[in-house]
Design a protein around this motif. Structure first.
Motif, mmCIF file in Angstrom:
data_model
loop_
_atom_site.group_PDB
_atom_site.id
_atom_site.type_symbol
_atom_site.label_atom_id
_atom_site.label_comp_id
_atom_site.label_asym_id
_atom_site.label_seq_id
_atom_site.Cartn_x
_atom_site.Cartn_y
_atom_site.Cartn_z
ATOM 1 N N GLY A 98 58.475 -4.317 24.225
ATOM 2 C CA GLY A 98 59.625 -4.284 23.315
ATOM 3 C C GLY A 98 59.515 -3.229 22.232
ATOM 4 N N GLU A 103 57.576 -2.880 19.852
ATOM 5 C CA GLU A 103 57.218 -3.351 18.510
ATOM 6 C C GLU A 103 55.946 -2.673 18.006
ATOM 7 O OE1 GLU A 103 59.425 -5.386 16.904
ATOM 8 O OE2 GLU A 103 60.595 -5.002 18.716
ATOM 9 N N ALA A 160 67.716 -4.140 17.215
ATOM 10 C CA ALA A 160 67.011 -4.223 18.490
ATOM 11 C C ALA A 160 67.534 -5.387 19.324
ATOM 12 C CB ALA A 160 65.516 -4.402 18.232
ATOM 13 N N THR A 175 65.444 -7.521 20.882
ATOM 14 C CA THR A 175 64.609 -8.518 20.218
ATOM 15 C C THR A 175 63.633 -7.776 19.314
ATOM 16 O OG1 THR A 175 62.934 -8.564 21.956
ATOM 17 C CG2 THR A 175 64.738 -10.159 22.139
ATOM 18 N N ALA A 226 62.217 -3.212 16.912
ATOM 19 C CA ALA A 226 62.102 -1.848 17.434
ATOM 20 C C ALA A 226 62.697 -1.735 18.833
ATOM 21 C CB ALA A 226 60.632 -1.436 17.464
ATOM 22 N N TYR A 227 63.069 -0.527 19.157
ATOM 23 C CA TYR A 227 63.530 -0.208 20.523
ATOM 24 C C TYR A 227 63.381 1.291 20.715
ATOM 25 C CZ TYR A 227 67.830 0.902 17.956
ATOM 26 O OH TYR A 227 68.729 1.412 17.053
ATOM 27 N N ASP A 267 65.351 -1.551 25.340
ATOM 28 C CA ASP A 267 64.441 -2.527 24.739
ATOM 29 C C ASP A 267 63.998 -3.534 25.797
ATOM 30 O OD1 ASP A 267 62.917 -3.738 22.798
ATOM 31 O OD2 ASP A 267 64.605 -4.539 21.643
ATOM 32 N N ASP A 268 62.907 -4.224 25.497
ATOM 33 C CA ASP A 268 62.379 -5.298 26.341
ATOM 34 C C ASP A 268 62.274 -4.871 27.805
ATOM 35 O OD1 ASP A 268 61.963 -7.072 24.236
ATOM 36 O OD2 ASP A 268 64.072 -7.636 24.223
HETATM 37 CA CA LIG Z 1 62.112 -4.645 20.564
#
Ligand SMILES: [Ca+2]
Length: 184
Positions: free
Chosen positions: A41, A43, A65, A67, A70-71, A177-178
């Motif tokens: 993710g 982070e 983001a 989740t 950060a992304y 992200d993720d």
């Molecule tokens: Ca993230």
């Protein structure tokens, strides 16, 4: 060498003491289960990824983001340029790897000029672009997935996100992200 053996023995003892579960150090005969990327993710910034400059965005309240905080962002600058984000994981024998990731697309384009090509290269299989995303991907986070299939030998899988922008007909920004890497 002696130090290595000692460390390995200590690790083995630790595994026994903790019931065999360790973080980021799968056992040699790891089962085909679980998410195996250390930083899916973003982070932890670009840890675990090969990334171009300024790809990871932290704490942008106006573009949050999927989740966490950060992304990865492939910024729409309306200039002709490219950006790369790439990672490689090991796929144990007889395991299938499923890669899932989320993309949000912000655009002023009305036709396809900027792309986010998502590719996967797996040992024994020619590299292939699995997704060629463009301006029409949607302003909400949307999930995509792709799998390696199984093989009887251990393999590596390299996943790449390659953005290419062309100046002149509007700008498209892709946020990722993720990006999870799950064995089954
Ligand atoms: Ca993230």
């Amino acid at each position: 060498m002696k130090a290595f053996v000692t460390t390995a023995s200590a690790a083995a003892l630790l595994l026994l003491a903790t019931g065999g579960v360790s973080q980021g150090q799968p056992a040699a005969d790891a089962p085909c289960a679980g998410q195996i990327h250390a930083n899916p993710g973003f982070e932890h910034g670009t840890t675990g990824w090969t990334a171009g400059p300024r790809i990871v965005v932290f704490g942008d309240a106006t573009r949050p983001a999927h989740t966490g905080h950060a992304y990865a962002a492939f910024a729409g600058l309306d200039v002709t340029r490219g950006d790369l984000l790439r990672t490689t994981v090991t796929v144990p024998a007889n395991c299938d790897l499923t890669v899932r990731f989320w993309v949000r697309t912000t655009t002023t384009e009305t036709s396809r000029g900027d792309y986010l090509n998502v590719g996967m290269a797996v040992t024994g299989i020619p590299p292939k672009t699995r997704f060629s995303l463009a301006f029409d991907g949607g302003a909400q986070w949307r999930q995509y997935s792709m799998s390696t299939g199984t093989a009887t030998t251990e393999r590596t899988a390299t996943v790449s996100f390659v953005a290419s922008e062309t100046a002149g007909n509007g700008a498209t920004a892709f946020d990722v992200d993720d990006a999870t890497f799950t064995l089954s």
